[in-house]
Design a protein around this motif. Sequence first.
Motif, PDB file in Angstrom:
ATOM      1  N   ASN A  18      22.849   9.657  27.968  1.00 22.78           N
ATOM      2  CA  ASN A  18      21.565   9.120  27.241  1.00 22.78           C
ATOM      3  C   ASN A  18      21.037   9.821  26.298  1.00 22.78           C
ATOM      4  N   THR A  19      20.369   9.281  25.428  1.00 27.94           N
ATOM      5  CA  THR A  19      19.573  10.012  24.369  1.00 27.94           C
ATOM      6  C   THR A  19      18.048   9.533  24.076  1.00 27.94           C
ATOM      7  N   GLN A  20      17.276  10.141  23.053  1.00 27.80           N
ATOM      8  CA  GLN A  20      16.023   9.637  23.022  1.00 27.80           C
ATOM      9  C   GLN A  20      15.796   9.314  21.167  1.00 27.80           C
ATOM     10  N   ILE A  21      14.866   8.378  21.136  1.00 25.97           N
ATOM     11  CA  ILE A  21      14.388   8.405  19.896  1.00 25.97           C
ATOM     12  C   ILE A  21      12.686   8.171  19.801  1.00 25.97           C
ATOM     13  N   ASP A  22      11.946   8.639  19.118  1.00 21.00           N
ATOM     14  CA  ASP A  22      10.417   8.591  19.178  1.00 21.00           C
ATOM     15  C   ASP A  22      10.003   8.788  20.539  1.00 21.00           C
ATOM     16  N   ASN A  23      10.683   9.791  21.142  1.00 20.35           N
ATOM     17  CA  ASN A  23      10.409  10.082  22.744  1.00 20.35           C
ATOM     18  C   ASN A  23      10.432   8.783  23.544  1.00 20.35           C
ATOM     19  N   ARG A  24      11.526   7.883  23.266  1.00 24.20           N
ATOM     20  CA  ARG A  24      11.852   6.672  24.152  1.00 24.20           C
ATOM     21  C   ARG A  24      13.191   7.000  24.683  1.00 24.20           C
ATOM     22  N   LEU A  25      13.488   6.692  25.817  1.00 24.36           N
ATOM     23  CA  LEU A  25      14.833   6.931  26.520  1.00 24.36           C
ATOM     24  C   LEU A  25      15.756   5.908  25.810  1.00 24.36           C
ATOM     25  N   VAL A  26      17.067   6.193  25.504  1.00 28.99           N
ATOM     26  CA  VAL A  26      17.847   5.267  24.699  1.00 28.99           C
ATOM     27  C   VAL A  26      19.296   5.432  25.660  1.00 28.99           C
ATOM     28  N   TYR A  27      19.731   4.193  26.120  1.00 22.17           N
ATOM     29  CA  TYR A  27      21.259   4.307  26.799  1.00 22.17           C
ATOM     30  C   TYR A  27      22.021   4.323  25.494  1.00 22.17           C
ATOM     31  N   VAL A  28      23.300   4.998  25.642  1.00 23.06           N
ATOM     32  CA  VAL A  28      24.283   4.901  25.057  1.00 23.06           C
ATOM     33  C   VAL A  28      25.556   4.038  25.585  1.00 23.06           C
ATOM     34  N   ASN A  67      36.266  -3.122  26.268  1.00 30.07           N
ATOM     35  CA  ASN A  67      35.707  -2.383  27.165  1.00 30.07           C
ATOM     36  C   ASN A  67      34.459  -1.656  26.892  1.00 30.07           C
ATOM     37  N   PHE A  68      33.551  -1.601  27.723  1.00 26.42           N
ATOM     38  CA  PHE A  68      32.326  -1.102  27.657  1.00 26.42           C
ATOM     39  C   PHE A  68      31.956  -0.068  28.844  1.00 26.42           C
ATOM     40  N   LYS A  69      31.387   1.158  28.372  1.00 23.37           N
ATOM     41  CA  LYS A  69      31.042   2.102  29.328  1.00 23.37           C
ATOM     42  C   LYS A  69      29.804   2.982  28.848  1.00 23.37           C
ATOM     43  N   PHE A  70      29.282   3.410  29.631  1.00 20.13           N
ATOM     44  CA  PHE A  70      28.002   4.244  29.391  1.00 20.13           C
ATOM     45  C   PHE A  70      28.531   5.838  29.062  1.00 20.13           C
ATOM     46  N   GLY A  71      27.686   6.175  27.982  1.00 20.17           N
ATOM     47  CA  GLY A  71      27.824   7.704  27.523  1.00 20.17           C
ATOM     48  C   GLY A  71      26.405   8.282  27.908  1.00 20.17           C
ATOM     49  N   PRO A 105      21.293   0.613  34.333  1.00 16.26           N
ATOM     50  CA  PRO A 105      21.949  -0.220  34.898  1.00 16.26           C
ATOM     51  C   PRO A 105      23.531   0.352  35.275  1.00 16.26           C
ATOM     52  N   THR A 106      24.417  -0.509  35.997  1.00 22.02           N
ATOM     53  CA  THR A 106      25.486  -0.139  36.403  1.00 22.02           C
ATOM     54  C   THR A 106      26.611  -0.799  35.611  1.00 22.02           C
ATOM     55  N   ASP A 107      26.260  -1.909  34.814  1.00 20.22           N
ATOM     56  CA  ASP A 107      27.275  -2.848  34.255  1.00 20.22           C
ATOM     57  C   ASP A 107      26.974  -2.561  32.808  1.00 20.22           C
ATOM     58  N   ALA A 108      27.762  -1.710  31.884  1.00 24.84           N
ATOM     59  CA  ALA A 108      27.426  -1.710  30.692  1.00 24.84           C
ATOM     60  C   ALA A 108      27.667  -3.156  29.784  1.00 24.84           C
ATOM     61  N   MET A 165      40.131  -5.014  15.838  1.00 25.21           N
ATOM     62  CA  MET A 165      38.808  -5.311  16.106  1.00 25.21           C
ATOM     63  C   MET A 165      38.057  -3.922  15.898  1.00 25.21           C
ATOM     64  N   TYR A 166      36.877  -3.698  16.775  1.00 20.80           N
ATOM     65  CA  TYR A 166      36.009  -2.775  16.386  1.00 20.80           C
ATOM     66  C   TYR A 166      35.725  -1.597  17.707  1.00 20.80           C
ATOM     67  N   ASN A 167      35.430  -0.388  17.682  1.00 24.39           N
ATOM     68  CA  ASN A 167      35.214   0.355  18.425  1.00 24.39           C
ATOM     69  C   ASN A 167      34.048   1.290  17.823  1.00 24.39           C
ATOM     70  N   GLY A 168      33.226   1.588  18.982  1.00 17.14           N
ATOM     71  CA  GLY A 168      31.958   2.330  18.526  1.00 17.14           C
ATOM     72  C   GLY A 168      30.805   2.741  19.575  1.00 17.14           C
ATOM     73  N   LYS A 169      29.488   2.762  19.184  1.00 18.43           N
ATOM     74  CA  LYS A 169      28.460   3.061  20.108  1.00 18.43           C
ATOM     75  C   LYS A 169      27.331   2.128  19.818  1.00 18.43           C
ATOM     76  N   LEU A 170      26.633   1.719  20.827  1.00 19.76           N
ATOM     77  CA  LEU A 170      25.604   0.930  20.776  1.00 19.76           C
ATOM     78  C   LEU A 170      24.236   1.750  21.332  1.00 19.76           C
ATOM     79  N   TYR A 171      23.343   2.027  20.751  1.00 19.81           N
ATOM     80  CA  TYR A 171      22.101   2.706  21.362  1.00 19.81           C
ATOM     81  C   TYR A 171      21.015   1.604  21.583  1.00 19.81           C
ATOM     82  N   ILE A 172      20.722   1.558  23.018  1.00 22.67           N
ATOM     83  CA  ILE A 172      19.979   0.435  23.600  1.00 22.67           C
ATOM     84  C   ILE A 172      18.490   1.067  24.099  1.00 22.67           C
ATOM     85  N   ASP A 173      17.437   0.616  23.614  1.00 23.22           N
ATOM     86  CA  ASP A 173      16.128   1.105  24.416  1.00 23.22           C
ATOM     87  C   ASP A 173      16.117   0.599  25.844  1.00 23.22           C
ATOM     88  N   ALA A 174      15.858   2.023  26.723  1.00 22.41           N
ATOM     89  CA  ALA A 174      15.705   1.471  28.049  1.00 22.41           C
ATOM     90  C   ALA A 174      14.805   0.783  28.625  1.00 22.41           C
TER      91      ALA A 174
END
Length: 417
Positions: free
Chosen positions: A238-248, A232-236, A120-123, A261-270
Amino acid sequence: MKYLTNISLKPIITFLILISCVLSFAQNLQEYKGEVLDKNTNKPLALADLTIANSNISTITNNAGEFSIKVPDNLAQNTVTISYLGYQKLEFSLSDFKNNTKFYLSQAPTVLAQIDLVRPTDAEALVKKTFDLKGDNYFTENVNMTGFYRETIKKRNRNASLSEAVVSINKVAYNSKKNDEITLIKARKSTDYARLDTIALKLQGGPFSSLYTDVIKYPAYIFNDNTMVNYNFKFGQNTQIDNRLVYVIHFEQKKNITSPMYNGKLYIDATTYALTSAVYNLNVENREAASKLFVRKKPKTATVYPTEASYRVNYRTKDGKWYFGYSNILLTFKINWDNRWFNSKYTLQSEMAITDWNIDDTKLSLKQSKKLRPNSILQNQASGFSDPNFWGEYNIIEPEKSIENAINKIDKQLKRG
């Protein structure tokens, strides 16, 4: 901003009065111990997940990559799966297990560049979609969980207080507006009041604070209709877990926002767009505002402010549904005294790991005498530290060396007494 004042992940600085409660029971179990390491670097992998096949029994590795897991005799032939973000999962049979075995995980191959073409193009839109789909991706039934909770307080680099507990959690369905409930099963705690200089830092809520890091169940603490526009959100990469693609996805508060407020990373199953884990920190640059979020009471002669507030939550999946599996909170404070030359530095760390669970559509029958309130403080019990079999059948997070040393000192003090 009013919504920031309601954050429940708060320690309290005040004087301590504590009580105790202990229960104990056990069953026939086999205990397995080992280490999980990076195959290339030989470095320990902290917080790797271990799950027993055909059951809901699980645990995680400590910061040294060490683990112990207790398994009933009837599951002694089952398979164990070790999972770690960015690595290929490893499976082995308990029947082939030898204690103190070292298990090596290989890093997952770099995700092919062409996969990025379908990302996806919009984080920000992807994050919103993740929360919108919680009813599809997470349990919609009540889940009865068993969790192990550990809370430590350090002055400088020395342990001043250590608390541990096994709790029963009524984890309410993710599509319900009701809050989770916790019952205390077993607990032990010891505090060196002399080392705390008559001041104690208490993590209000204890195990509840760990549950509140579950941003899917409690999004209001970070992302809601009012706060989403402040990031602000932006893509990092990609990675994997249990052989599944994960968006960062990286997120941080906008420059024009001055409230913490907060800053960090979200790992989302693709594939499903489920949140698999999140790592985030509170912005503590505004000392006065950040201090108001945490400090409820303090001596008049002390100025207290946080220098670090870090949070982590991991989710596990089974049968196509995700659920809360682990959380970690790390808070560091400095205390400047009006009448002293040197300041004090305290670190509070709490973690909770879900070690077993079962689905139950009926509400748990929780005993009111042991039901914890959201603002409760973990109860005090020192005698358990002298009992090597204190936890009985329950799975716990293997203690680190510094905690083991603290436990040994407590044992010696109890024997002298």
